[in-house]
Design an enzyme around this catalytic site. Structure first.
Site, short mmCIF file in Angstrom:
data_model
loop_
_atom_site.label_atom_id
_atom_site.label_comp_id
_atom_site.label_asym_id
_atom_site.label_seq_id
_atom_site.Cartn_x
_atom_site.Cartn_y
_atom_site.Cartn_z
N HIS A 357 0.79 -1.23 0.00
CA HIS A 357 0.00 0.00 0.00
C HIS A 357 0.82 1.27 0.00
O HIS A 357 0.24 2.36 -0.06
CB HIS A 357 -0.95 0.03 1.20
N LYS A 548 -9.22 13.96 3.78
CA LYS A 548 -8.36 12.77 3.82
C LYS A 548 -7.50 12.91 5.06
O LYS A 548 -7.50 13.97 5.69
CB LYS A 548 -7.49 12.67 2.56
N ARG A 549 -6.77 11.86 5.44
CA ARG A 549 -5.86 12.00 6.56
C ARG A 549 -4.94 13.21 6.33
O ARG A 549 -4.56 13.52 5.20
CB ARG A 549 -5.02 10.73 6.75
N LYS A 554 0.35 14.44 1.52
CA LYS A 554 -0.92 14.77 0.87
C LYS A 554 -1.06 16.27 0.61
O LYS A 554 -1.94 16.71 -0.12
CB LYS A 554 -2.09 14.26 1.71
N THR A 656 -8.43 6.72 -2.91
CA THR A 656 -9.77 6.26 -3.26
C THR A 656 -10.78 7.39 -3.09
O THR A 656 -11.83 7.36 -3.70
CB THR A 656 -10.20 5.06 -2.39
N LYS A 660 -14.35 8.53 -5.30
CA LYS A 660 -15.67 8.87 -4.76
C LYS A 660 -16.14 10.21 -5.32
O LYS A 660 -17.30 10.39 -5.68
CB LYS A 660 -15.63 8.93 -3.23
C1 LIG Z 1 -12.22 7.22 1.18
C2 LIG Z 1 -11.80 7.58 2.55
C3 LIG Z 1 -10.46 7.80 2.84
C4 LIG Z 1 -9.37 7.74 1.80
O1 LIG Z 1 -9.25 9.01 1.21
P1 LIG Z 1 -7.97 9.39 0.33
O2 LIG Z 1 -8.33 10.73 -0.22
O3 LIG Z 1 -7.85 8.37 -0.73
O4 LIG Z 1 -6.82 9.45 1.24
C5 LIG Z 1 -10.11 8.15 4.13
N1 LIG Z 1 -11.04 8.28 5.10
C6 LIG Z 1 -12.35 8.09 4.84
C7 LIG Z 1 -13.33 8.27 5.95
C8 LIG Z 1 -12.78 7.73 3.57
O5 LIG Z 1 -14.09 7.54 3.35
#
Ligand SMILES: *Cc1c(COP(=O)(O)O)cnc(C)c1O
Length: 829
Positions: A357, A548-549, A554, A656, A660
């Protein structure tokens, strides 16, 4: 009444649970009681198919997938369960006739937050897809008493609160006290001769902890296959504490019990950061030992021969977190089942698959040998033997090359020696996959080139995906309805069908409806934020979202620096062409990650200055929404116009969140990193905003990179940084942002913020110019939705099933058994 899907049956069951389970009447029932009663009524309706599924898999002797993950970021279950099981409307109507709003009742559900971010959410999406594709599968994980912390914000700072998610009980799980597994730690290894004169190894004088299973049903869309998520909880071994009790030290015995049960107390809140803590290794081994024992027990019931294990079980390791499974499976097969090394090894490699990952060095797990030996002495022996045999293969492949031996060794020399868990996972499995095309290429070329050279066929790509059932059908009902009204509902189980929307991008009436749906989602988000925080978000604006985190790679900081550039422009009266924009942030920082927490503070301080300045807030609002989690993501994403995916190229394995957003009609503003590359391929370059250095350019620049150069050469960049470090956003909090200045300059700006800031700003300017032409913007947004089909986790799982697991769908008949047979079926046979 417990299995009928009619509105009246649901009402009846709800009322029964409220009275006889919750023990309340209409005077004493709380919203929480009503949620629990409804959840129980919904769970009742999953049981028939759950049992039917398990029975069918057993009778047909099918091969199963076992997805081993230390994290499952499930979020809420109610909405998805009723949608997938096919009785959402009946539940909604039933509740409405009783005077309740289903939507409000759902808000009572706490998220199951047993994960940090993308890796844990991927595992959750995979479970949904596995069940929907009728693939026989178990998810295995840990039942942490405390999930990812609840994030509060005080004076702009993140504060962590414990996530006591089980406080009100968990209506979805069923405890299985009869499924309990003893797990050993510590002790020593003794070699003894068996009857045939062979040396066998016994692991003795261990401490024991018991793993107890808790099962949660995972319903596939259509409600036929109901798979299981089995989570392990640690319990003290009764006999062990009883022994202490007999010796008179009752208190110590109870203290030990508490100690053992601490194993599954809390999820480690670090995303992509390895800490090397002993408790974490204990969690990992406990998890692996419980899961493998369970898999082996089930396999033995089939009566097949050991060599058939790989044709009955495919075990996937989600990152290296469960990679001690390589040694544990070898130990079971040899020490318990008496197989030879060669046979056990062949079975182990054929059964296991490993998903990588991340390439980031600070995330790679390496356990110190002394600690590992203390906890798992037999496993260390086995790993040494694996390494010994592996290195003799390396010596044949690369004759005379001692450097290769050192480079590829599973044991890294040093003080202390360390076990490279990624190498163990690659050597001990038949498949290693990356999670996006670029990531897999970099995995092969940068992280483990020697392994890729040795076993080119072991490496493969599986680009991540998301489940459209949660992130479109459930999260965005107005858009889902518009799509279904336009092209039918085939997209729910075949996301590629969204392509049928393409012609409608040219349809004026459709574009109008699409724009109305987006406006509606913005209003819904604003209402939600108002309820939860009291903040008033203007909705007639561009919603630019980065959730995101919080992590330096990032680059939330890049986003913040651009906002300061905008602030300066507005203050200088350079507002020509500017459109009102709302920047939305959300995300948790690891509690020990000082820089990430400081970035949250910076965003909040900028937010304070910007939102309270009437000259500025006409054009610009900035919000940090606290406690980002799955249920909040479901509310934010439908409202987004711009999806910020701005990691330094080469650092984000896939992402991911980006997928979305795309499926919900936001345009990607991103670097050529992770799955953004594939998003651009699908949507077309003209339908996203790509900027910045490529992964190759970053590496080329790295040796000579000088952040000062970018600061000095670009007036807007210089002005923004000067303003930031003049203390403009931290009045009364002198120097708090000094560590940010330091990391950007003296620290060498490891994530190339300054190198990318100018092209990021230019891309942002293009966003605004583009948005000004609403017709064109909406057309692009529709094209994004229409071309997002590749990013369904159904496609990802179909690829794993075919290329890695070799598992086939197993049709499950609908169990139409009525309750009249309930008593009959219960009789002693
Ligand atoms: C999809 C999702 C992530 C991953 O987000 P990235 O932008 O790909 O880092 C992290 N936390 C939650 C709650 C999510 O739904």
């Amino acid at each position: 009444m417990r299995s009928g899907n009619s509105k009246d049956a649901i009402k009846w069951d709800f009322a029964e649970h409220l009275k006889y389970n919750m023990g309340v009447d209409s005077y004493s029932a709380t919203e929480q009681d009503r949620f629990m009663a409804l959840a129980n009524a919904v769970r009742d309706r999953l049981i028939n198919q759950w049992l039917q599924t398990q029975r069918t898999h057993h009778e047909k002797g099918v091969k199963r997938v076992y997805y081993l993950s230390l994290e499952f970021l499930m979020g809420r279950a109610m909405g998805n369960n009723v949608i997938n099981a096919g009785f959402e409307e009946a539940v909604r109507d039933a509740m409405e006739e009783l005077g309740y709003s289903f939507e409000e009742m759902r808000e009572q559900e706490v998220d199951a937050g047993l994960g940090n971010g993308g890796l844990g959410r991927l595992a959750a999406c995979f479970l949904d897809s596995l069940a929907t594709l009728d693939l026989p599968a178990f998810g295995y994980g840990l039942r942490y008493d405390y999930g990812i912390f609840r994030q509060g914000v005080e004076n702009g700072h993140q504060v962590e609160h414990p996530d006591d998610w089980l406080r009100n009980g968990n209506p979805w799980e069923i405890e299985r006290p009869e499924v309990s597994v003893p797990v050993n730690f510590g002790g020593r290894v003794q070699a003894v001769q068996n009857a045939k004169g062979q040396t066998v190894y016994q692991w003795v004088d261990t401490d024991q902890v018991i793993g107890v299973a808790f099962d949660t049903p995972i319903v596939g869309f259509g409600g036929k296959t109901v798979n299981t998520l089995r989570l392990w909880s640690a319990r003290a071994n009764e006999e062990f504490s009883f022994h202490e009790f007999n010796e008179g030290d009752y208190v110590e015995a109870v203290a030990d019990k508490v100690h053992a049960e601490n194993l599954t107390k809390v999820l480690y809140p670090n995303d992509k950061l390895y800490l090397g803590k002993e408790l974490r290794l204990k969690q990992q081994y406990f998890f692996v030992a419980c899961s493998l024992a369970d898999i082996i027990r089930r396999f033995k019931k089939s009566g097949k021969k050991w060599k058939d294990l790989p044709s009955m079980a495919a075990i996937q390791l989600n990152d290296t977190h469960p990679s001690v499974a390589v040694a544990e499976l070898m130990r079971i097969l040899m020490d318990h089942e008496g197989l030879t090394w060669e046979t056990a090894w062949d079975i182990t490699v054929k059964t296991l698959g490993y998903t990588n990952h991340t390439l980031m060095p600070e995330a790679l797990e390496k356990w110190a040998v002394p600690m590992f030996e203390k906890l798992l002495p037999r496993h260390l022996q086995i790993i040494y033997e694996i390494n010994h045999r592996f290195l003799s293969q390396v010596a044949i492949k690369f004759p005379g090359n001692t450097q290769k031996l050192a480079d590829m060794s599973i044991i890294e020399e040093g003080n202390p020696k360390q076990i490279r868990m990624a190498y163990l996972a690659i050597v001990g499995s038949h498949s290693t996959n990356g999670v996006a095309a670029l990531h897999t290429e970099l995995l092969k070329s940068r992280l483990v080139p020697n392994f890729a050279q040795m076993w080119p066929n072991r490496f493969n790509n599986k680009t991540n995906g998301i489940t459209q059932r949660r992130f479109l059908l459930k999260a965005n009902p107005p858009l889902a309805k518009l799509i279904t009204d336009t092209i039918g509902n085939g997209w729910v189980t075949n996301m590629a069908e969204l392509k049928k929307l393409l012609p409608y991008a040219e349809d004026t009436a459709f574009r109008k409806q699409f724009a109305a749906v987006k406006a509606q989602a913005k209003q819904a988000l604003a209402d939600q934020v108002l309820r939860e925080t009291g903040w008033v978000i203007e909705t007639d604006r561009i919603f630019d979202v980065q959730i995101k985190r919080i992590h330096e790679y990032k680059r939330q900081l890049l986003n913040a620096l651009h906002i300061i550039i905008l602030y300066n422009r507005i203050k200088a009266g350079k507002t020509k062409g500017l459109l009102p924009r709302t920047f939305i942030f959300g995300g948790k920082a690891a509690p020990g990650y000082a820089m990430a927490k400081l970035i949250i503070k910076l965003i909040n301080n900028i937010s304070n200055v910007v939102n309270n300045d009437p000259d500025v807030n006409k054009y610009l609002q900035v919000y940090f929404l606290p406690n980002y989690r799955v249920s909040l993501a479901e509310k934010i994403i439908p409202a987004a116009d711009v999806s910020e995916q701005i990691s330094t190229a080469g650092t984000e394995a896939s992402g991911t969140g980006n997928m979305k957003f795309m499926a919900n009609g936001a345009l990607t503003l991103g670097t050529l990193d992770g799955a953004n590359i594939e998003i651009r391929e699908e949507a077309g370059d003209e339908n996203c905003f790509i900027f910045g250095l490529t992964a190759d350019e970053v590496e080329e620049l790295r040796p000579t990179y000088d952040p000062y150069k970018y600061y000095l050469e670009n007036q807007e960049i210089k002005d923004a940084l000067d303003l930031l470090f003049s203390g403009h956003f931290n009045f009364g909090e002198p120097n708090i942002f000094e560590p940010i200045r330091h990391t950007l300059f003296e620290g060498g700006d490891n994530y190339f913020h300054l190198a990318d800031l100018a092209s990021y700003t230019a891309a942002q300017d293009k966003v605004v110019a583009q948005y000004a032409d609403q017709d064109t913007w909406v057309r692009k947004a529709i094209i994004n939705v229409a071309t997002s089909g590749k990013f369904s986790s159904d496609r990802t799982i179909a690829e794993y099933a075919k290329d890695i697991w070799d598992v086939k769908p197993c049709a499950i008949d609908l169990n139409t058994e009525g309750e009249e047979t309930l008593i009959e079926a219960t009789k002693r046979k």
